[in-house]
Design an enzyme around this catalytic site. Structure first.
Site, PDB file in Angstrom:
ATOM      1  N   GLU A  55       0.829  -1.204   0.000  1.00  0.00           N
ATOM      2  CA  GLU A  55       0.000   0.000   0.000  1.00  0.00           C
ATOM      3  C   GLU A  55       0.870   1.264   0.000  1.00  0.00           C
ATOM      4  O   GLU A  55       1.892   1.324   0.680  1.00  0.00           O
ATOM      5  CB  GLU A  55      -0.879  -0.017   1.252  1.00  0.00           C
ATOM      6  CG  GLU A  55      -1.833   1.166   1.377  1.00  0.00           C
ATOM      7  CD  GLU A  55      -2.579   1.178   2.699  1.00  0.00           C
ATOM      8  OE1 GLU A  55      -3.631   1.813   2.774  1.00  0.00           O
ATOM      9  OE2 GLU A  55      -2.099   0.539   3.664  1.00  0.00           O
ATOM     10  N   LYS A 128     -10.544   2.914  -1.154  1.00  0.00           N
ATOM     11  CA  LYS A 128     -10.573   2.177   0.105  1.00  0.00           C
ATOM     12  C   LYS A 128     -11.828   2.498   0.901  1.00  0.00           C
ATOM     13  O   LYS A 128     -12.124   3.662   1.188  1.00  0.00           O
ATOM     14  CB  LYS A 128      -9.319   2.527   0.906  1.00  0.00           C
ATOM     15  CG  LYS A 128      -9.112   1.769   2.210  1.00  0.00           C
ATOM     16  CD  LYS A 128      -7.749   2.139   2.763  1.00  0.00           C
ATOM     17  CE  LYS A 128      -7.435   1.451   4.087  1.00  0.00           C
ATOM     18  NZ  LYS A 128      -6.086   1.800   4.561  1.00  0.00           N
ATOM     19  N   CYS A 165      -5.621  -2.713   2.706  1.00  0.00           N
ATOM     20  CA  CYS A 165      -5.232  -2.676   4.113  1.00  0.00           C
ATOM     21  C   CYS A 165      -6.399  -2.901   5.081  1.00  0.00           C
ATOM     22  O   CYS A 165      -6.846  -4.030   5.233  1.00  0.00           O
ATOM     23  CB  CYS A 165      -4.476  -1.395   4.418  1.00  0.00           C
ATOM     24  SG  CYS A 165      -3.427  -1.513   5.899  1.00  0.00           S
TER      25      CYS A 165
END
Length: 298
Positions: A55, A128, A165
């Site tokens: 990431e 995200k 993540c």
């Protein structure tokens, strides 16, 4: 030659995947992108088709602290140096690269995954969905919650899903991508020590959470994390690596510890996983009529 009494065997569909692990604490953006690029080339040389860097790999994990000057790191997708570099590599090497960036879209900022296809074109983006907020991971200061919804992409005859993540801790995210037809799940990551508790090591539970996604969806999972110490004093964090590739049973078929830099490459048997997935019956036996509580806020 007679084939009487035998069944012709169709070769299994496979996908060769790679996870990259390396330190990314250099404040020199070009240096970090070059380091990732070198590992992409190495992974492609070992036969990988979909290559996953960690990431936000263009620099240190800047979300350790809140600093308005760091918003200058964000760029539009088409202008981001990470995207430009991975597009050139993908086209030249004929590989796909899920590319994690700090995106600026007008006055809005996102933690965005840019799916770069094997022709070098951007296939789409995923913003995200789950944004953490805590000591050392002050992401809500920088990123708006994603508004793209979950995404899957078709590459090399396979459908893949990519979370980012903090998404990896949520079974809903993995299951949503699986229901969209994903056959392999990828998670680029930046995770390490917890500043509020020096004795807390989340590396084992971090792996177990994603191995659980592999088991409960009966599909392989690939995770790429950074390593090394970033920052000084109270702001310093040690990123613990432990990148891995798990098969559809959640067994680790390739893994790193906390210190190695390099590439993990494995060829996954997608047809074998599909056969096991059907046999386990997880999707046959779902009861969405009972799951309304999952969509309630409290």
């Amino acid at each position: 030659m007679s084939t009487s009494g035998t069944l012709a065997r169709t070769p299994s569909r496979t996908l060769a995947v790679a996870a990259l692990q390396l330190p990314l604490g250099s404040g020199d953006e070009a240096e970090n992108i070059a380091a990732v690029s070198a590992l992409v080339e190495r992974a492609a040389g070992e036969g990988a088709q979909v290559i996953l860097p960690p990431e936000l790999f263009s620099g240190p994990y800047f979300c350790r602290t809140e600093d308005e000057a760091l918003f200058a790191l964000a760029r539009p997708v088409a202008e981001h140096p990470s995207v430009v570099a991975m597009q050139a590599l993908a086209k030249g090497l004929k590989v796909a690269i899920p590319t994690s960036i700090f995106e600026r879209d007008g006055h809005h900022y996102y933690n965005t995954l840019v799916m770069v296809g094997p022709d070098g074109a951007v296939m789409g983006t995923y913003r995200k969905s789950h944004i953490p907020d805590g000591p050392g991971y002050e992401e809500k200061y920088y990123f708006r919650p994603g508004n793209s919804g979950f995404k899957v992409w078709d590459v090399f005859g396979a459908r893949i899903g990519v979370g980012v993540c903090w998404d990896q801790w949520y079974p809903e995210c993995a299951r949503a991508m699986a229901l969209m037809g994903a056959e392999v799940l990828f998670y680029p990551t930046a995770i390490g020590s917890e500043p509020y508790d020096a004795d807390l090591d989340t590396s084992r539970m971090w792996r177990r959470a994603m191995q659980g996604h592999a088991v409960s969806n009966c599909m392989p999972v690939v995770a790429a994390n950074r390593i090394g110490v970033e920052g000084d004093g109270e702001d310093g964090q040690r990123f613990y690596g432990h990148s891995f590739i798990a098969d559809e049973w959640g067994d680790l078929v390739a893994e790193y510890g906390a210190g190695e830099s390099g590439v993990l490459v494995r060829r996954l048997d997608l047809d074998r996983a599909a056969m096991h997935r059907a046999g386990m019956g997880f999707f046959r036996d779902r009861r969405p009529d009972l799951y309304g509580r999952l969509a309630e806020d409290s």
